[in-house]
Design an enzyme around this catalytic site. Structure first.
Site, PDB file in Angstrom:
ATOM      1  N   PHE A  29       1.020  -1.179   0.075  1.00 61.35           N
ATOM      2  CA  PHE A  29       0.012   0.150   0.000  1.00 61.35           C
ATOM      3  C   PHE A  29       0.926   1.297   0.167  1.00 61.35           C
ATOM      4  O   PHE A  29       0.364   2.145   0.229  1.00 61.35           O
ATOM      5  CB  PHE A  29      -0.956   0.021   1.202  1.00 61.35           C
ATOM      6  CG  PHE A  29      -1.741  -1.012   1.283  1.00 61.35           C
ATOM      7  CD1 PHE A  29      -2.845  -1.299   0.089  1.00 61.35           C
ATOM      8  CD2 PHE A  29      -1.976  -1.858   2.222  1.00 61.35           C
ATOM      9  CE1 PHE A  29      -3.491  -2.338   0.028  1.00 61.35           C
ATOM     10  CE2 PHE A  29      -3.077  -2.952   2.193  1.00 61.35           C
ATOM     11  CZ  PHE A  29      -3.827  -3.071   1.165  1.00 61.35           C
ATOM     12  N   ASP A  30       2.199   1.293  -0.282  1.00 59.31           N
ATOM     13  CA  ASP A  30       2.918   2.365  -0.513  1.00 59.31           C
ATOM     14  C   ASP A  30       3.976   2.274  -1.454  1.00 59.31           C
ATOM     15  O   ASP A  30       5.065   2.678  -1.469  1.00 59.31           O
ATOM     16  CB  ASP A  30       3.463   2.609   0.721  1.00 59.31           C
ATOM     17  CG  ASP A  30       3.934   4.078   0.941  1.00 59.31           C
ATOM     18  OD1 ASP A  30       3.507   5.121   0.188  1.00 59.31           O
ATOM     19  OD2 ASP A  30       4.891   4.732   1.842  1.00 59.31           O
ATOM     20  N   ILE A  31       3.482   1.681  -2.701  1.00 59.32           N
ATOM     21  CA  ILE A  31       4.477   1.628  -3.917  1.00 59.32           C
ATOM     22  C   ILE A  31       4.618   2.897  -4.399  1.00 59.32           C
ATOM     23  O   ILE A  31       3.590   3.427  -4.998  1.00 59.32           O
ATOM     24  CB  ILE A  31       4.092   0.406  -4.812  1.00 59.32           C
ATOM     25  CG1 ILE A  31       3.833  -0.864  -3.903  1.00 59.32           C
ATOM     26  CG2 ILE A  31       4.880   0.405  -5.869  1.00 59.32           C
ATOM     27  CD1 ILE A  31       5.160  -1.336  -3.557  1.00 59.32           C
ATOM     28  N   ASN A  38      10.249   4.173  -2.751  1.00 62.12           N
ATOM     29  CA  ASN A  38      10.293   2.977  -1.750  1.00 62.12           C
ATOM     30  C   ASN A  38      10.919   1.896  -2.587  1.00 62.12           C
ATOM     31  O   ASN A  38      10.855   0.471  -2.422  1.00 62.12           O
ATOM     32  CB  ASN A  38       9.109   2.630  -1.213  1.00 62.12           C
ATOM     33  CG  ASN A  38       8.658   3.663  -0.304  1.00 62.12           C
ATOM     34  OD1 ASN A  38       9.626   4.322   0.266  1.00 62.12           O
ATOM     35  ND2 ASN A  38       7.380   3.858  -0.054  1.00 62.12           N
TER      36      ASN A  38
END
Length: 910
Positions: free
Chosen positions: A445-447, A451
């Site tokens: 949920f934070d691609i 990152n």
């Protein structure tokens, strides 16, 4: 000769000549024929209709026809930003209306129109501004037994207000059939429609609704037939023939119906015989299989069919006959050259080459993500060359092509697989990492680029970091995600919708992004009309929920146990598709077992375990593990053989198979989540007056009510002089004493009800959507929300039926039997609230068996539902006999499996 100048465009002229000398002028010559000019440009263009792939234009006649009749018109178009105009019509059109088809979705176009007479074309008239086609999405669906699940994406344009709910309707594919409401309170973007007729055809459509109204409907493009939609496999081809074996290959069906093919069934027969025989009892997952144990000299034929969640396909065409006769040495396939991973530039070609040896000649097939690749001659090309070389070419590579590929070679000696890869802009490395996370039910949920980093400065391998937003994916769980970089988040996060592993795979390219405020209002009112409801400014979180599983729980097989007296027995049932609402119950025969000194029962994370301690002869028998959640139920059975009572060999030799009749849990049917039958309404009051807010809620079982003011809970006892709480048989009221002229008059009040019984998150969200839906619609046709279910009870028991209805004004609910209304009496009890009615028959008799009807009606419409009551005679057995073991015939598809219809449709709010 003389050149005339100063003429006016688009005007008609005639000429004559006069001669002149010293005496005077002659008479004028005869007038010339009128000089014809081109017509003036057509009148203003009006856009009359816009669809996803067509736009209809209308225009006015030219002011001047140039002196000759208008022969027709020409229409041209171009995409915004392009310089080249393209003709829309191949022949002149005489009508001043034209529909331009074959357009792209969500694309802006410009149009221009020419008028033509005998002289030529006029100057063009262009549209004042670009016109954009509507946006929908491709549809697909899976049909499973007698139900269908449709899903869609939220509208790109919500009309300036958050979507409150979706409305689903269905219609029989028969002439004169009318649309019927399926549900008007769908909160997510998926809806399961059940109780459909097998082999019947249906149409479905979806509306979106916000505070200002309902969008246009999007209807499925073609009739949906309640049978597996996928086709049959291709005709089998036998090759690599030896004296007792051959390799049979076939092509997969052109369409898998939206669900992955589970297995293939391959059968053979002697050409002169009519009996087909399965070649193996094992599952065949590939489109090639080595058939052995053939008899030399006999002529064989083959056929194949496949199976997925929707059922089994038809049998394929029969193969050409083959005769096993050649005796050749068998050499297993072997890849002489290993494939290399490829790093390919965008829009370049990716070419894989391998060399395969083996005897007989192996059958070679290429796969993409486990699915066989079918060449189309353009995007995908598969070639075979001399010397055993095989080639796969993928042209114009994009990020969509960056995934795992396989090449498989098969003959009688075995099957061997190579796994090459193509990488386009590091996509595959990221996909590999996400695949590992998703395999363990974890969402990142934070691609985003920050990152994704390289292992080292010179490394070509990347890794994913920053797991602060990662969550364990359990269906029905709700949690919040922080908007640190909203441009990289998927639409379902921005819309506070259902999330899954697919959320991590979203393409993050946004031209514009509208930030949504978080809101969890169930039913809202505010003191004093006018002005917006107060929102919580500055909160940069999204409240999302993990998407539900596609099918109901599946109870795994339980092993039988043999033990002696005094020993113990252990049973383990592994459950698939479990979630937080999953409940496990163990039975011995018909008796429910509870955890005690005799039985140790445990359940944790999909594993149900039971120990039977100090086994005695009376413990011999059948044990059952029943698994239930919000999406269905399943059971698995096992035997306990106590030595000296039954022998396991005798059991299997003498057993019989009988169909198990599912018992209907009538008490479970009566359990319902709390439901607001009367929502909150806005109130206006003078300073010093009291304000009373009231709601009515269904009270089976008794709910727990909480009031909120501007997002803050109002607790009883905090300020008894200011707030008073009242309740009376489903009516709940909040009294605000002595209104003051402060900002308090602009704050919003909310209420939230929760049952003391277990309620799933999905039911709570459905409750929210239905309440909000009612608050924004002044009139609504009478609709049955919860249809009474047909049940079976024993003679002398109590039968209960309930019906939830919707409609404005509140509908009247009436129960009928044989056309006569049912009234309360000694054995018949009918209770009614504003939006719910219950019908109860105590001490049922055989005469009560039959069909019943419930009718819901108001001034806006009428709807009825039919149900049946079946009564079993009470039988007292002379002696309790342990029933023989039951073999549960496998359901082809769990009843709660989904079909997927992906529908993205335009929204126009009035």
């Amino acid at each position: 000769m003389y050149t005339v100048t100063g003429l006016v465009p688009d005007a008609e002229y005639q000429f004559r000549i006069i001669a002149q000398n010293d005496i005077g002028e002659s008479e004028a010559s005869p007038s010339s024929e009128p000089v014809v000019y081109k017509p003036s440009q057509p009148g203003e263009i009006e856009i009359t209709s816009i669809f996803k792939d067509s736009i209809t234009l209308e225009w006015e006649r030219p002011e001047s026809d140039g002196g000759k009749e208008i022969l027709g018109y020409w229409v041209e178009y171009r995409q915004s930003g392009e310089s080249t105009w393209k003709k829309c019509n191949k022949e002149r059109i005489k009508d001043r209306q034209f529909t331009v088809g074959g357009l792209l979705e969500a694309t802006e176009y410009e149009f221009r129109v020419f008028a033509e007479n005998q002289t030529g074309l006029s100057r063009p008239r262009r549209t004042a501004m670009a016109v954009k086609t509507k946006l929908t999405c491709k549809q697909k669906y899976i049909v499973i037994l007698n139900s269908v699940v449709i899903s869609w994406k939220p509208p790109e344009d919500d009309g300036g207000a958050m979507i409150t709910n979706y409305i689903i309707e269905k219609r029989d594919a028969k002439e004169g059939a009318e649309w019927q409401l399926v549900s008007s309170s769908i909160s997510g973007t998926t809806c399961r429609i059940v109780n459909l007729t097998e082999n019947a055809g249906y149409y479905f459509r979806v509306f979106a609704q916000n505070t200002y109204g309902i969008s246009e409907a999007l209807e499925v493009s073609s009739v949906v037939v309640m049978k597996p939609p996928f086709g049959q496999p291709g005709q089998p081809v036998a090759s690599a023939i030896t004296k007792d074996s051959c390799v049979v290959s076939w092509k997969p069906p052109a369409s898998d119906g939206g669900a992955k093919i589970r297995t293939y069934y391959l059968e053979k027969r002697e050409k002169k015989q009519n009996k087909w025989i399965s070649v193996t009892t094992d599952e065949i997952r590939e489109t090639v299989y080595s058939v052995k144990d053939l008899i030399e000299g006999l002529e064989y034929e083959f056929r194949v069919k496949c199976e997925n969640l929707g059922g089994e396909s038809e049998w394929s065409e029969v193969s050409q006959p083959v005769i096993p006769k050649s005796d050749v040495p068998i050499q297993a396939p072997h890849f002489k050259e290993e494939l290399r991973n490829l790093n390919v530039k965008f829009q370049a070609n990716a070419t894989f080459v391998c060399k395969v040896t083996g005897h007989p000649k192996p059958i070679v097939k290429w796969y993409r993500q486990g699915k066989e690749i079918m060449p189309d001659g353009e995007k995908i090309k598969i070639q075979e060359f001399k010397g055993g070389y095989h080639q796969l070419v993928i042209t114009n590579v994009t990020d969509d092509d960056a995934t795992v590929y396989q090449v498989r070679a098969t003959n009688q000696g075995g099957s061997v697989v190579l796994i090459p890869k193509t990488n386009s802009f590091k996509s595959l490395n990221v996909c590999d990492a996400l695949e590992f996370l998703h395999r363990h039910s974890i969402g990142h949920f934070d691609i985003k680029p920050d990152n994704i980093i390289y292992f080292t400065r010179r490394s070509s391998v990347v890794k994913i970091v920053e797991f602060g937003q990662a969550r364990q994916l359990k269906p029905g769980d709700s949690f919040r995600l922080q908007f640190t970089s909203p441009e990289y988040y998927a639409p379902e996060v921005h819309h506070h919708d259902l999330v899954s592993t697919a959320t991590d795979m979203h393409r993050r390219y946004y031209q514009t992004l509208v930030k949504k405020e978080w809101n969890t209002v169930v039913s809202v009112a505010r003191i004093s009309c006018g002005g917006a409801i107060r929102t919580q400014k500055g909160i940069t979180v999204a409240k999302v929920k993990v998407a539900p599983i596609d099918i109901g729980p599946i109870a795994g097989q339980i092993k039988h146990t043999v033990t002696e007296e005094g020993g113990h027995a252990k049973y383990v049932c592994r459950i698939e598709n479990y979630d937080q609402s999953t409940q496990v119950t163990w039975y011995f025969g018909m008796r429910q077992l509870e955890s005690s000194e005799k039985y140790e029962i445990k359940y944790e994370e999909g594993v149900a375990t039971m120990y039977v301690k100090d086994v005695s002869k009376s413990d011999d028998g059948t044990y059952r593990c029943k698994v239930v959640n919000d999406y269905g139920e399943d059971s698995s059975y096992a035997e306990l053989f106590v030595k000296g009572v039954r022998e396991i060999s005798e059991h299997y030799r003498c057993r019989t198979v009988r169909k198990v009749k599912r018992r209907v849990d009538t008490m479970r049917l009566l359990e319902r989540p709390p439901e607001f039958t009367l929502p909150l309404y806005n109130r206006t009051a003078y300073v010093g007056e009291n304000v009373r807010f009231g709601v009515t809620i269904t009270v089976h079982p008794e709910p727990r009510l909480t009031w909120f003011k501007s997002g803050q809970k109002i607790k009883p006892g905090d300020d008894d002089k200011k707030y008073t709480f009242e309740s009376d048989k489903g009516l709940y009221q909040l009294v605000k004493s002595e209104m003051s002229a402060t900002r308090e008059s602009l704050l919003s009040y909310e209420h939230y009800a929760a049952s003391e019984e277990k309620i799933t998150a999905a039911e709570e969200k459905s409750l929210e959507e239905r309440t909000v839906h009612k608050a924004f619609k002044s009139t609504l046709p009478a609709t049955i929300l919860t249809k009474p279910r047909s049940i079976t009870v024993s003679e002398g028991e109590t039968a209960r039926f309930s019906c939830d209805a919707d409609g404005e004004p509140a509908p009247v609910i009436t129960w009928f039997r044989a056309g006569q209304p049912i009234v309360s009496s000694r054995r018949f009890q009918v209770t009614r609230t504003q939006y719910k009615s219950t019908f109860e028959i105590s001490s049922v008799q055989m005469s009560d068996e039959g069909s019943y009807t419930v009718v819901v009606e108001n001034s806006e419409g009428r709807q009825e539902a039919h149900f049946t009551l079946t009564i079993q005679r009470t039988k007292i057995p002379a002696k309790t006999i342990t029933s023989p073991p039951t073999i549960k015939s496998p359901d082809i598809f769990p009843s709660s499996s989904y079909i997927l219809v992906t529908v993205l449709f335009p929204t126009r709010f009035m």
